[in-house]
Enzyme design. Structure first.
Site, PDB file in Angstrom:
ATOM      1  N   HIS A 120       0.818  -1.213   0.000  1.00 26.61           N
ATOM      2  CA  HIS A 120       0.000   0.000   0.000  1.00 26.61           C
ATOM      3  C   HIS A 120       0.849   1.259   0.000  1.00 26.61           C
ATOM      4  CE1 HIS A 120       1.194  -0.411   4.180  1.00 26.61           C
ATOM      5  NE2 HIS A 120       0.834   0.839   4.386  1.00 26.61           N
ATOM      6  N   ASP A 159       0.163   5.081   1.868  1.00 25.94           N
ATOM      7  CA  ASP A 159      -0.623   5.419   3.052  1.00 25.94           C
ATOM      8  C   ASP A 159      -1.775   6.367   2.733  1.00 25.94           C
ATOM      9  OD1 ASP A 159       1.031   3.984   4.836  1.00 25.94           O
ATOM     10  OD2 ASP A 159       2.441   5.660   4.931  1.00 25.94           O
ATOM     11  N   HIS A 163       4.560   0.126   0.133  1.00 30.38           N
ATOM     12  CA  HIS A 163       5.348  -0.582   1.136  1.00 30.38           C
ATOM     13  C   HIS A 163       4.498  -1.647   1.799  1.00 30.38           C
ATOM     14  CE1 HIS A 163       3.499   2.820   3.248  1.00 30.38           C
ATOM     15  NE2 HIS A 163       3.584   2.112   4.364  1.00 30.38           N
ATOM     16  N   ARG A 216       5.313   6.664  14.139  1.00 27.22           N
ATOM     17  CA  ARG A 216       5.216   7.224  12.790  1.00 27.22           C
ATOM     18  C   ARG A 216       4.611   8.618  12.798  1.00 27.22           C
ATOM     19  NH1 ARG A 216       1.353   4.324   8.452  1.00 27.22           N
ATOM     20  NH2 ARG A 216      -0.134   5.793   9.313  1.00 27.22           N
TER      21      ARG A 216
HETATM   22  C1  SIN Z   1       3.094   1.249   7.707  1.00 28.96           C
HETATM   23  O1  SIN Z   1       2.465   0.690   6.825  1.00 28.96           O
HETATM   24  O2  SIN Z   1       3.145   2.470   7.784  1.00 28.96           O
HETATM   25  C2  SIN Z   1       3.835   0.412   8.730  1.00 28.96           C
HETATM   26  C3  SIN Z   1       5.112  -0.107   8.199  1.00 28.96           C
HETATM   27  C4  SIN Z   1       5.850  -0.946   9.209  1.00 28.96           C
HETATM   28  O3  SIN Z   1       5.420  -1.058  10.359  1.00 28.96           O
HETATM   29  O4  SIN Z   1       6.901  -1.473   8.841  1.00 28.96           O
END
Ligand code: SIN
Length: 281
Positions: A101, A103, A257, A272
């Site tokens: 995906h 974000d 990602h 994050r």
């Molecule tokens: C995310 O999708 O933002 C999380 C990525 C992760 O935890 O490695």
């Protein structure tokens, strides 16, 4: 004038570079911030090692690249709306981000980037994969590129939040699932021109894209399925092995990602921030 001495070391052929010789928790000069931004544009995702970032410094670093984006689906589930703590507890059956995906693409103006900081990581497992969507677009045939030009896709958050997504019973990181939650849907072009590099990229992802504008979801499925699979061919990707104090900073406009759900008996805690973006055109 540039006076930065950052060192940029690519980690794979298609995407991703580690940035060395910089303490991102320090007060960075304009030259260093400019060089970090250029490295992000050149490599789509950049990584830092052995950083010490408390919440305040994490926000300061993020704001050097834009305003902090507040994620609507974590409102009320996290102590600080500007921060999402992503926790994976031993035994969790689901994790945040386990499908390929970008974000928050259900928003009309999705975030331009995210900065993910590792607080606690497993001794092995829990890596993150990234895929370069310029390459995903450029490797399509001329016929496919022609067909996709002018097409728009619908992006919804119904698969990742709200009662029907049913995530909270299976994972430690909670998202909005309350009865007042409402689906957000936005249409974006399937082929987007990156606002800073001017390069074209493929802009569909498995967590949010539900179909093409003017087509039913059933009609959309075969082509969408093909594009989603194509977008993460191994030669478009890199894999990042986390250590405590590592940072991944991705350009959310061009990266997809995926967090690998293989941390077994171990805890994994990440913090994050997201950076506000603009319309995707
Ligand atoms: C995310 O999708 O933002 C999380 C990525 C992760 O935890 O490695």
């Amino acid at each position: 004038m540039r006076n930065s001495r950052i060192e940029v070391r690519p980690i794979a052929g298609a995407i991703g570079a580690e940035i060395h010789n910089v303490d991102v928790g320090a007060d960075l000069d304009e030259g260093t911030v400019g060089d970090i931004r250029q490295a992000l544009l050149d490599h789509c995702v950049i990584f830092f090692r052995d950083q010490k970032l408390d919440v305040a410094r994490h926000k300061v670093f993020t704001r050097r690249f834009g305003e902090i984006f507040i994620h609507p689906n974590y409102k009320g589930t996290q102590a600080d709306p500007e921060i999402i703590v992503i926790t994976r507890e031993p035994g969790d059956k689901k994790i945040v981000g386990e499908d390929w995906h970008a974000d928050t693409t259900m928003m009309p103006e999705p975030p331009m980037g995210a900065i993910l900081y590792a607080i606690e990581v497993p001794p092995y497992g829990g890596d993150t994969l990234f895929a370069n969507q310029y390459l995903a677009y450029e490797t399509l045939s001329d016929g496919m590129k022609k067909m996709l030009s002018g097409m728009r896709a619908l992006h919804s958050d119904r698969m990742v939040a709200g009662p029907q997504a049913n995530k909270n019973a299976f994972r430690a990181t909670k998202v909005r699932e309350d009865a007042e939650w409402r689906e957000t849907v936005s249409a974006h072009p399937v082929v987007v021109t990156h606002p800073e590099t001017g390069r074209k990229l493929l802009y569909v992802n498995a967590s949010y894209t539900v179909g093409f504008e003017g087509m039913t979801e059933a009609e959309s499925k075969p082509l969408l399925g093909y594009l989603l699979e194509h977008g993460h061919r191994p030669e478009f990707t890199c894999r990042f092995r986390w250590e405590t104090g590592s940072i991944a900073f991705w350009d959310n406009r061009v990266c997809k990602h995926l967090a690998i759900h293989d941390a077994g008996p171990f805890r994994r805690v990440m913090r994050r921030t997201q950076i506000a973006g603009g319309p995707m055109g």
